[in-house]
Design a protein around this motif. Structure first.
Motif, PDB file in Angstrom:
ATOM      1  N   THR A  57       0.823  -1.215   0.000  1.00  0.00           N
ATOM      2  CA  THR A  57       0.000   0.000   0.000  1.00  0.00           C
ATOM      3  C   THR A  57       0.854   1.261   0.000  1.00  0.00           C
ATOM      4  O   THR A  57       0.324   2.360  -0.158  1.00  0.00           O
ATOM      5  N   GLY A  58       2.146   1.120   0.211  1.00  0.00           N
ATOM      6  CA  GLY A  58       3.055   2.263   0.227  1.00  0.00           C
ATOM      7  C   GLY A  58       4.372   1.847   0.849  1.00  0.00           C
ATOM      8  O   GLY A  58       4.580   0.689   1.220  1.00  0.00           O
ATOM      9  N   SER A  59       5.289   2.804   0.993  1.00  0.00           N
ATOM     10  CA  SER A  59       6.595   2.477   1.552  1.00  0.00           C
ATOM     11  C   SER A  59       6.521   2.081   3.015  1.00  0.00           C
ATOM     12  O   SER A  59       7.367   1.322   3.492  1.00  0.00           O
ATOM     13  N   SER A  60       5.550   2.598   3.746  1.00  0.00           N
ATOM     14  CA  SER A  60       5.461   2.234   5.163  1.00  0.00           C
ATOM     15  C   SER A  60       5.260   0.733   5.316  1.00  0.00           C
ATOM     16  O   SER A  60       5.946   0.076   6.110  1.00  0.00           O
TER      17      SER A  60
ATOM     18  N   PRO B 279      26.770  -5.973  -2.856  1.00  0.00           N
ATOM     19  CA  PRO B 279      26.355  -7.289  -2.351  1.00  0.00           C
ATOM     20  C   PRO B 279      25.709  -7.235  -0.968  1.00  0.00           C
ATOM     21  O   PRO B 279      24.908  -8.108  -0.626  1.00  0.00           O
ATOM     22  N   ARG B 280      26.024  -6.216  -0.179  1.00  0.00           N
ATOM     23  CA  ARG B 280      25.474  -6.134   1.180  1.00  0.00           C
ATOM     24  C   ARG B 280      24.029  -5.641   1.184  1.00  0.00           C
ATOM     25  O   ARG B 280      23.328  -5.773   2.193  1.00  0.00           O
ATOM     26  N   VAL B 281      23.559  -5.073   0.098  1.00  0.00           N
ATOM     27  CA  VAL B 281      22.165  -4.596   0.030  1.00  0.00           C
ATOM     28  C   VAL B 281      21.256  -5.802  -0.162  1.00  0.00           C
ATOM     29  O   VAL B 281      21.271  -6.456  -1.199  1.00  0.00           O
ATOM     30  N   ALA B 282      20.466  -6.090   0.867  1.00  0.00           N
ATOM     31  CA  ALA B 282      19.589  -7.272   0.849  1.00  0.00           C
ATOM     32  C   ALA B 282      18.218  -6.962   0.281  1.00  0.00           C
ATOM     33  O   ALA B 282      17.587  -7.826  -0.340  1.00  0.00           O
ATOM     34  N   SER B 283      17.749  -5.728   0.480  1.00  0.00           N
ATOM     35  CA  SER B 283      16.385  -5.385   0.054  1.00  0.00           C
ATOM     36  C   SER B 283      16.275  -3.891  -0.183  1.00  0.00           C
ATOM     37  O   SER B 283      17.069  -3.098   0.348  1.00  0.00           O
ATOM     38  N   ILE B 284      15.292  -3.527  -0.987  1.00  0.00           N
ATOM     39  CA  ILE B 284      15.049  -2.126  -1.347  1.00  0.00           C
ATOM     40  C   ILE B 284      13.537  -1.916  -1.387  1.00  0.00           C
ATOM     41  O   ILE B 284      12.796  -2.782  -1.860  1.00  0.00           O
ATOM     42  N   ASN B 285      13.102  -0.764  -0.918  1.00  0.00           N
ATOM     43  CA  ASN B 285      11.692  -0.404  -1.101  1.00  0.00           C
ATOM     44  C   ASN B 285      11.588   0.949  -1.793  1.00  0.00           C
ATOM     45  O   ASN B 285      12.530   1.755  -1.777  1.00  0.00           O
ATOM     46  N   THR B 286      10.437   1.182  -2.396  1.00  0.00           N
ATOM     47  CA  THR B 286      10.145   2.506  -2.951  1.00  0.00           C
ATOM     48  C   THR B 286       8.647   2.745  -2.878  1.00  0.00           C
ATOM     49  O   THR B 286       7.854   1.820  -2.682  1.00  0.00           O
ATOM     50  N   SER B 287       8.283   4.004  -3.043  1.00  0.00           N
ATOM     51  CA  SER B 287       6.871   4.396  -3.086  1.00  0.00           C
ATOM     52  C   SER B 287       6.492   4.660  -4.543  1.00  0.00           C
ATOM     53  O   SER B 287       6.962   5.643  -5.120  1.00  0.00           O
TER      54      SER B 287
ATOM     55  N   PRO C 210      -1.857   8.083  -4.687  1.00  0.00           N
ATOM     56  CA  PRO C 210      -1.593   7.365  -3.432  1.00  0.00           C
ATOM     57  C   PRO C 210      -2.181   5.961  -3.382  1.00  0.00           C
ATOM     58  O   PRO C 210      -3.303   5.722  -3.826  1.00  0.00           O
ATOM     59  N   GLY C 211      -1.349   5.041  -2.822  1.00  0.00           N
ATOM     60  CA  GLY C 211      -1.838   3.694  -2.567  1.00  0.00           C
ATOM     61  C   GLY C 211      -0.980   2.566  -3.092  1.00  0.00           C
ATOM     62  O   GLY C 211      -1.424   1.432  -3.106  1.00  0.00           O
ATOM     63  N   VAL C 212       0.294   2.849  -3.474  1.00  0.00           N
ATOM     64  CA  VAL C 212       1.124   1.753  -3.972  1.00  0.00           C
ATOM     65  C   VAL C 212       2.582   1.951  -3.581  1.00  0.00           C
ATOM     66  O   VAL C 212       3.130   3.055  -3.657  1.00  0.00           O
ATOM     67  N   GLY C 213       3.193   0.872  -3.094  1.00  0.00           N
ATOM     68  CA  GLY C 213       4.621   0.834  -2.822  1.00  0.00           C
ATOM     69  C   GLY C 213       5.171  -0.485  -3.324  1.00  0.00           C
ATOM     70  O   GLY C 213       4.425  -1.364  -3.783  1.00  0.00           O
ATOM     71  N   TRP C 214       6.495  -0.645  -3.231  1.00  0.00           N
ATOM     72  CA  TRP C 214       7.140  -1.852  -3.735  1.00  0.00           C
ATOM     73  C   TRP C 214       8.262  -2.270  -2.794  1.00  0.00           C
ATOM     74  O   TRP C 214       8.992  -1.421  -2.271  1.00  0.00           O
ATOM     75  N   ALA C 215       8.380  -3.566  -2.556  1.00  0.00           N
ATOM     76  CA  ALA C 215       9.469  -4.134  -1.759  1.00  0.00           C
ATOM     77  C   ALA C 215      10.102  -5.256  -2.561  1.00  0.00           C
ATOM     78  O   ALA C 215       9.399  -6.147  -3.052  1.00  0.00           O
TER      79      ALA C 215
END
Length: 472
Positions: free
Chosen positions: A132-135, A274-282, A291-296
């Motif tokens: 639903t978002g970056s949160s 290589p140390r970056v395990a995960s990324i998120n964005t809005s 409003p209403g979408v994020g990504w992991a």
């Protein structure tokens, strides 16, 4: 024989009435103006649809104009075609992948596109989902970090070991919520002097065998600056070599992960490390969706423990899901795919470059007025923060924010956190739809209020906590 023959028997009257949707007709058309509905309890009876619409519409006119809201990072303008697509998909439940397989496929394509955009070593092995978002995306990333740490420390947790998460004090409030909800100790690096975000040495110094991860923010909401992700990773590499403590990094790219790939291609911050395990964005920030979408996204299945993924037999289909929410509309995911398809890399580059150019030009014009000092220039995120010049004593940033609000502009004024509570700033977020012409109008209005502010005997605001309009 007649062409048409009536039914042998007509349905009963009660049955017939059920054929009519109550919304199809005017509800109580004889109700006069003496029947104003209550505001804080449900009315006893219905209203005509136009009356209900007009009541709600008129009250919402008192909201601020979203296009003039320079506080929010959230998208306030999209193309009409995107709006049409969203209208066509608002009744589709995103979670029901069996019933809406094409919507699910568009989500999968968006994850694949982001994996390529963020330079995953093998995009085919990246796992990810919409949120639903970056949160929500940050909560999921934090859960994965904690579960992986708990696995490695099964002999000590939950007995003697207490997990901790290292981050700058400038992180978005969702990270504080994560630590509270999932019982993780937040280790916050305070601001010092002219350093307004996390630095590599401070991050590594706070890590130990109980650290589940370090959060690096690509685009601080306080001033728009990037945290040095590559330097943080290098410091953690050195920590591992020296102590054996191996700490993964999550990049909170709520805004910057949709800016840097297009405007700062030489900057190494993503899965190339290589140390970056995960990324998120809005998706609903610089992803350019309402409003209403994020990504992991996680580098590989190894970074997302399988036990966190639920497999639900829902409406006849096997549905893997990793989310805090369940039912939600598919409209925003469809709109994200529309933007990816519509703009491509060059289109996104043009849109984001325009926002950055407007931010930098606006920052320069504000600095040239002589009453303000810039903290940032708008040359990373299209965002900049500024405060009053050292010799200005007649007014403060809260006075400026209040007077601009009188002219329709929402420009937040707020005080910085721990160790820099003495610093109060204004922040301007430039988004797609905030044009050079609008920036010029803002400068004109700022120029109109400055003579009156300069003529004040002292700053008007006494209670800064009440005056601040920065809440996110």
């Amino acid at each position: 024989m007649p062409l048409h023959q009536g039914p042998a028997a007509s349905p009963s009257e009660p049955e017939r009435r059920l054929a009519l949707n109550p919304f199809f007709g005017e509800a109580n058309p004889v109700g006069g103006m003496d029947q104003a509905p209550p505001r804080h309890r449900m009315p006893d009876g219905p209203l005509p649809p136009m009356s209900a619409y007009q009541l709600v519409h008129d009250e919402l006119m008192l909201d601020g104009n979203a296009r003039l809201n320079l506080a929010t990072f959230v998208t306030t303008w999209m193309e009409p075609q995107a709006g049409v697509l969203m209208g066509e998909c608002r009744d589709k439940n995103m979670i029901d992948k069996d019933e809406y397989p094409r919507t699910a496929e568009l989500e999968r394509r968006c994850v694949a596109m982001l994996a390529h955009l963020w330079n995953a070593p093998d995009p085919a092995t990246v796992v990810g989902c919409s949120t639903t978002g970056s949160s929500e995306a940050c909560m999921l990333a934090g859960m994965a970090l904690k579960r992986r740490w708990a696995r490695r420390n099964a002999d000590r947790y939950p007995g003697s070991a207490r997990p901790n998460l290292v981050m700058g004090v400038n992180v978005q409030v969702c990270w504080e919520k994560f630590c509270n909800f999932w019982e993780v100790e937040p280790r916050l690096v305070p601001m010092e002097g002219d350093r307004y975000h996390l630095d590599a040495a401070s991050a590594a110094a706070l890590c130990d065998e109980n650290t589940i991860g370090v959060v690096a923010v690509l685009g601080s909401t306080f001033d728009g600056s990037y945290e040095p992700v590559a330097e943080i990773c290098a410091a953690l590499d050195e920590l591992r070599d020296r102590t054996g403590v191996d700490v993964p990094v999550h990049v909170d790219g709520a805004s910057g992960a949709m800016i840097a790939p297009f405007l700062d291609e030489e900057l190494v911050w993503d899965f190339r490390l290589p140390r970056v395990a995960s990324i998120n964005t809005s998706g609903h920030k610089y992803g350019l969706v309402y409003p209403g979408v994020g990504w992991a996204l996680w580098r590989s299945p190894a970074e997302l423990p399988e036990e966190l993924v639920f497999r639900v037999n829902y409406l006849g289909g096997d549905m893997p899901t990793f989310a805090l929410n369940f039912s939600r509309p598919g409209a925003q995911v469809v709109a994200q795919y529309y933007n990816f398809l519509r703009l491509g890399r060059e289109g996104y580059r043009a849109v984001q470059q325009t926002s950055r150019d407007i931010a930098r030009g606006l920052a320069e014009r504000i600095e040239a007025m002589g009453d303000f000092r810039l903290l940032t220039q708008g040359d990373q995120l299209p965002v900049f923060a500024f405060t009053t010049a050292p010799d200005v004593t007649a007014f403060d940033v809260f006075d400026v924010s209040r007077r601009l609000r009188e002219r329709g502009w929402l420009v937040p004024a707020y005080t910085f956190p721990a160790h820099r509570e003495d610093l109060s700033v204004l922040r301007v977020v430039c988004r797609n739809g905030f044009s050079a012409d609008l920036a010029g109008l803002l400068i004109e209005d700022l120029g109109r209020i400055l003579p009156e502010l300069r003529a004040q005997e002292r700053p008007f605001t006494h209670d800064r906590a009440a005056a601040t309009s920065f809440h996110h």
